[in-house]
Design an enzyme around this catalytic site. Structure first.
Site, short mmCIF file in Angstrom:
data_model
loop_
_atom_site.label_atom_id
_atom_site.label_comp_id
_atom_site.label_asym_id
_atom_site.label_seq_id
_atom_site.Cartn_x
_atom_site.Cartn_y
_atom_site.Cartn_z
N ASP A 1 13.05 60.22 -0.34
CA ASP A 1 13.25 61.65 -0.57
C ASP A 1 14.07 61.90 -1.84
O ASP A 1 15.01 61.16 -2.13
CB ASP A 1 13.95 62.26 0.65
N THR B 1 10.02 67.86 1.36
CA THR B 1 10.60 66.92 2.33
C THR B 1 10.08 67.20 3.74
O THR B 1 9.77 66.26 4.50
CB THR B 1 12.13 67.02 2.30
#
Length: 750
Positions: free
Chosen positions: A609, A556
């Site tokens: 994500d 991420t």
């Protein structure tokens, strides 16, 4: 006024015109002993009022008298028997020949009106023949006979003939307004029917040529308060207004129908309402009627439909009275989606929205369709509008009013700072181009808000911080809005609704990117290659990349870093933590909104994500949301609108699961993000992360020499912080113990 020679010679007495025939000549009538036919005179009625007339002679007028028709007496304010001063008047033919004269026309007597069309071209030729070599003044009233009908005329406007033409040279193109002019054989006469007149005119001479160039190619949009919408205006003019500004006789010959509906859609604050209002002003139409969609709705049965009919009532009445000569009526609907939703989709049993849509359809393009209306609808939800409204003949011109580009932002900021610049209230260090570059994805309303915020900041400096609110007048007189005021407002006050929310992704990279080895550098390099591909390639407007790797490997953070380094104007992270408690449907809608917002920007980056968490995946069962999966599969493959580019960065820790769900094929490419795998890489990470002393790092390096490790950078950071809480003598031992415990059951540490 043009130069002339004036010789005063006598006082005369006003009289009534001796015959009806003479009253139609538009000449003052005198005895031949006083003046000669064709002479021009000034008649001075009061010390400050003079009127120019051309004279004729008639034996029935007594010497010393000058006779006027009723329209002449009304115009000049003359009464019978009044003494007036009459003087000779000479026209300066180099400056006072009439080039074009606009005349307002109506039936002289209302009882003699008819609906027959009158050819204005023939009327103009007859007028010039009847009144050749006569003087005319602006506001002059006269009677004109044509086709055995009497018409009342009033001179509205006079333009002097180009002096170049009089000299036999090519026209210079210069136009000069004059108050008094002489009618000559090649003068142009333009007829305009009077307001509320039922007269029907046909032919080219019924419309002034200037009216046909309402949309001037040198039109200054900035004076109208419009910036960044030049292309949209050009497209609307081409589609919607060409037939309205073209000569009517040619439009009639082509059988061309006017466009009656325009749909403006786009994000809030981009100038849809402003554009709609300015369209009304530029077309010289009736005052536009502006209504908000919800204002139409009424709780009483039939009232909502009645409100629609009232909006069109004036246009209907005028078309019945004046036919093709009716003026243009503009009706502007703001928030059109509030009243024109798809029919049959409303949860209410009353069907109010359905009947409102039906009523609107019948008024725009029903059996008794109107041709003197232009309906402009505005919405930021075009997907909600009933399809029947969008077909040709109704809202057939659909125009997206999108976020302004950098050139447009320069125009908008210039408009909103012009007044300050004119009064020297804008500091020299304010660079509009710099502000435009810094305000990516700002709408016009947000740019205006930015200017207001900067003004408030500047004014706040001159308010004394005492028990009462006072303005320091000495300093206030030197008030200037500076660059720092704008930058402060940019960083703290005004954020774009469709833009990059830095706080959104800064949390993911608050510790920076730890480049512990070549694998991290390779991921970032590959990411920037994909960014350049998105920017530069016209063949791949959609680029989707998947960062996959074990948990805690920093996927991420790397995705957020690639997104930030791209400097795209629109960056959004679609994360599971924002959808806790959402139902499957609401989660799909939230994901779709992120993508819909991205399509509104020229360059966009969306980070999806932790995909398996978005899908509600758990290995027990296994269980996942097929609804969200199908939505993501569609959105990952959907190309952005023409002229827009989109980069999608996905992250996952379960590549195998996505493979089974056939989602990997939706991504253009996959990049592997590994864990730290050697002792040397771990020691390099410790040096970059800090915390341990050089001696402690050397001790850890000695212990890990030749060892293989397997730990994510995020997990490593947690172990370091835990170890640093111990006394200095035990920190290394604690760290190695934690590292060993972390890999005890997973062979992370060998």
């Amino acid at each position: 006024m043009a130069a002339r020679v004036v010789i005063f010679f006598k006082t005369m007495q006003a009289a009534r015109c001796p015959t009806d025939e003479l009253s139609l000549t538009n000449c003052a009538v005198v005895n031949e002993k006083d003046l000669q036919s064709g002479q021009h005179v000034t008649v001075k009625t009061t010390p400050n009022h003079k009127f120019v007339f051309t004279v004729k002679t008639h034996h029935t007028v007594p010497p010393g008298s000058i006779a006027f028709s009723l329209p002449q007496r009304k115009w000049a304010g003359l009464s019978i028997g009044q003494e007036v001063e009459v003087a000779n008047y000479n026209f300066d033919k180099s400056k006072q020949c009439i080039g074009a004269m606009t005349i307002e026309i109506d039936f002289l007597q209302k009882k003699s009106t008819d609906s027959s069309p009158y050819d204005s071209d023939k009327m103009a030729a007859e007028f010039i023949q009847q009144f050749n070599n006569q003087g005319f003044s602006v506001t002059q009233q006269l009677v004109f006979t044509f086709c055995d009908k009497l018409f009342g005329l009033m001179v509205k406007d006079i333009e002097a003939m180009d002096a170049s033409i009089l000299r036999g040279e090519p026209a210079s193109g210069k136009k000069q307004k004059i108050d008094i002019g002489l009618m000559v054989g090649n003068s142009q006469v333009i007829f305009e029917k009077a307001e509320s007149s039922s007269l029907t005119l046909v032919g080219k001479a019924k419309t002034k040529e200037a009216r046909q160039t309402i949309i001037n190619p040198e039109w200054n949009f900035e004076k109208m308060g419009i910036g960044g919408l030049d292309r949209e205006f050009s497209d609307i003019f081409r589609r919607a207004f060409a037939s309205r500004v073209f000569p009517p006789d040619i439009v009639e010959q082509m059988g061309c129908k006017h466009v009656k509906g325009i749909m403006l859609f786009g994000p809030p604050g981009c100038g849809k309402t402003l554009m709609a209002r300015q369209i009304g002003k530029m077309l010289n139409a009736r005052e536009p009627k502006v209504v908000n969609g919800p204002e139409i709705l009424n709780k009483y049965v039939g009232e909502s439909e009645a409100n629609i009919r009232k909006l069109f009532a004036d246009a209907e009445d005028e078309q019945k009275r004046l036919g093709a000569n009716s003026g243009l009526h503009i009706i502007i609907f703001d928030e059109l989606d509030a009243i024109c939703k798809q029919r049959g989709t409303g949860a209410s049993s009353t069907g109010v929205h359905d009947t409102v849509v039906n009523q609107l359809l019948s008024k725009i393009d029903g059996v008794e369709q109107l041709n003197n209306i232009l309906v402009i609808g505005m919405t930021n939800r075009p997907d909600l509008i009933d399809d029947a409204l969008m077909r040709p003949g109704r809202f057939e011109v659909k125009m997206e009013i999108s976020l302004p580009d950098e050139k447009g932002r320069v125009q908008i900021l210039t408009i909103h700072t012009n007044k300050m610049r004119g009064f020297n209230l804008l500091a020299p260090d304010v660079d509009i181009k710099e502000l435009a570059a810094e305000t990516k994805n700002y709408s016009g309303a947000e740019l205006e808000g930015l200017v207001r915020a900067a003004q408030s900041t500047a004014m706040n400096r001159h308010i004394k911080a005492t028990s009462t609110v006072e303005v320091d007048m000495e300093k206030a007189e030197k008030l200037q809005v500076t660059r720092s005021d704008f930058m402060g407002s940019l960083n703290n006050d005004i954020k774009p609704a469709f833009g990059t929310n830095q706080e959104d992704y800064s949390n993911y990279i608050m510790n920076g990117i730890i480049k512990w080895g070549d694998p991290v550098t390779h991921v970032l390099d590959d990411g920037m290659l994909l960014v350049q591909q998105t920017k530069n390639s016209d063949r791949t407007p959609l680029v989707a990349v998947l960062l996959e790797g074990p948990p805690h490997s920093g996927k991420t953070a790397l995705a957020a870093q690639i997104a930030e380094d791209s400097e795209f104007p629109f960056i959004k992270i679609c994360s599971p933590d924002k959808m806790i408690g959402h139902s499957e449907i609401s989660k799909c809608q939230a994901i779709k909104k992120v993508f819909d917002d991205a399509y509104k920007s020229q360059l966009s980056c969306v980070v999806v994500d932790d995909i398996e968490r978005l899908l509600d995946y758990v290995p027990i069962g296994p269980r996942f949301s097929n609804l969200v999966l199908q939505a993501l599969l569609v959105l990952l493959k959907k190309a952005p609108p023409k002229g827009r580019k989109l980069l999608i960065i996905g992250t996952t820790s379960r590549k195998d699961v996505l493979q089974e769900m056939e989602m990997l094929d939706a991504f253009s490419t996959t990049i592997h993000v590994p864990n730290i795998s050697t002792g040397e890489q771990l020691v390099d990470s410790l040096e970059l992360l800090g915390g341990f002393t050089d001696k402690e790092r050397a001790s850890i390096a000695h212990q890990l020499k030749g060892k293989r490790v397997w730990i994510g950078i995020k997990k490593l950071l947690v172990l370091i912080e835990m170890s640093l809480q111990m006394p200095a003598d035990y920190r290394v031992t604690k760290f190695l113990s934690l590292l060993r415990d972390e890999g005890a059951d997973r062979t992370f540490y060998e």
